[in-house]
Design an enzyme around this catalytic site. Sequence first.
Site, PDB file in Angstrom:
ATOM      1  N   SER A  51       9.905  10.108   8.572  1.00 27.94           N
ATOM      2  CA  SER A  51       8.753  11.011   8.571  1.00 27.94           C
ATOM      3  C   SER A  51       9.172  12.365   9.108  1.00 27.94           C
ATOM      4  CB  SER A  51       7.636  10.426   9.438  1.00 27.94           C
ATOM      5  OG  SER A  51       6.673  11.415   9.761  1.00 27.94           O
ATOM      6  N   SER A 107       0.831  -1.201   0.000  1.00 27.90           N
ATOM      7  CA  SER A 107       0.000   0.000   0.000  1.00 27.90           C
ATOM      8  C   SER A 107       0.864   1.249   0.000  1.00 27.90           C
ATOM      9  CB  SER A 107      -0.943   0.033   1.223  1.00 27.90           C
ATOM     10  OG  SER A 107      -0.209   0.209   2.416  1.00 27.90           O
ATOM     11  N   THR A 165      -1.539   8.963   1.886  1.00 31.24           N
ATOM     12  CA  THR A 165      -1.467   7.508   1.847  1.00 31.24           C
ATOM     13  C   THR A 165      -2.615   6.940   2.684  1.00 31.24           C
ATOM     14  OG1 THR A 165      -0.071   7.319   3.820  1.00 31.24           O
ATOM     15  CG2 THR A 165       1.052   7.630   1.697  1.00 31.24           C
ATOM     16  N   LYS A 201      10.775   7.164  14.359  1.00 31.39           N
ATOM     17  CA  LYS A 201      11.397   7.754  13.183  1.00 31.39           C
ATOM     18  C   LYS A 201      12.620   8.591  13.554  1.00 31.39           C
ATOM     19  CE  LYS A 201       8.526   6.048  10.158  1.00 31.39           C
ATOM     20  NZ  LYS A 201       8.966   5.080   9.133  1.00 31.39           N
ATOM     21  N   TYR A 203       5.072   7.063  16.900  1.00 30.50           N
ATOM     22  CA  TYR A 203       5.521   6.963  15.508  1.00 30.50           C
ATOM     23  C   TYR A 203       6.732   7.876  15.286  1.00 30.50           C
ATOM     24  CZ  TYR A 203       5.022   6.936  10.384  1.00 30.50           C
ATOM     25  OH  TYR A 203       5.232   6.801   9.036  1.00 30.50           O
TER      26      TYR A 203
END
Length: 318
Positions: free
Chosen positions: A177, A57, A238, A207, A203
């Site tokens: 990110s 994806s 996304t 990163k 998250y």
Amino acid sequence: MPLRTLANVLDSALDRTVVPGFSKIGYAVRRRLPTWPADPAPGSLAGRHVVVTGATSGLGTATARQLSALGAHVHLVVRNADKAADVARELPGPSTTWTCDLGDLDSVRACAAAMLADAPPLDAIVHNAGAMPAERTESPQGHELSMSIHVLGPVLLTDLLLPKLEGHEARVVLVTSGGMYAQALPVDDPDYTRGTYAPPTAYARSKRTQVELLDILTVRWARAGVAVYVMHPGWAATPGVTESLPTFDKVMGPVLRDADQGSDTTTWLVGAQPRPRGGGLWMDRRERPTAYFGRNAASSDERRRMWQWVADATGLTP
């Protein structure tokens, strides 16, 4: 001022203003500047074998498609083989699917063993697999899941596959990110066991860890001739962003990059000749600062301690 100097000033200004630089505006402006590097030549990856994790994806699918269009044999490392079959049918070139859960270190070891036994020599690995759990979730080994998927799994898989990468001027790209700019290296709590758990924070912490370990991984994997990069895709639309950050997606939607724009620099880093200098954070085909004004930058001691934690968690010799 010379035209290229003015272009560099404009490029840097886009970076500092964040929204224009990270959005599709920055991408559109930069690729029209005289400092924009040339595209990889058609067929430049013919005969090359490239691994893409998280290829079912978003940025992973776009990366696989772009690399395949340059002639690469793409190795799809995925959790769901059925979804991978759908992606493979759309690729212009050959592909091979390997089943692996990057968040489960036992699955990573099993996948690496299978690839060491049956895969051809590898020319690049793109670590794109990602997740942002809605609540704190642990991997089968007891680690916070974002950290396991974004740091522990990729480091372990790459380290185990070094025999396949050695001698090929191989390249490893870790997709990070822009959220990492807002977080410090979580050296005292890498598994996020303290405080109120916030998915975007977890998250971004993982990163930031990718970025701060870059120098250490560059030295470690240089023995196999591997160049290591961290790639920031900008703000891209996304499925993961839509699901995990619906408010951000709604507000910023009109200026978000599409998946192909977000994957452009990854493909360029894999396909560009000569091989770009390793060891940096890249966005829009240019090396970028890892922190602004020193904010949230880690010390060498903090990086060393974080690497020791990663080595202990993965069973690698630091």
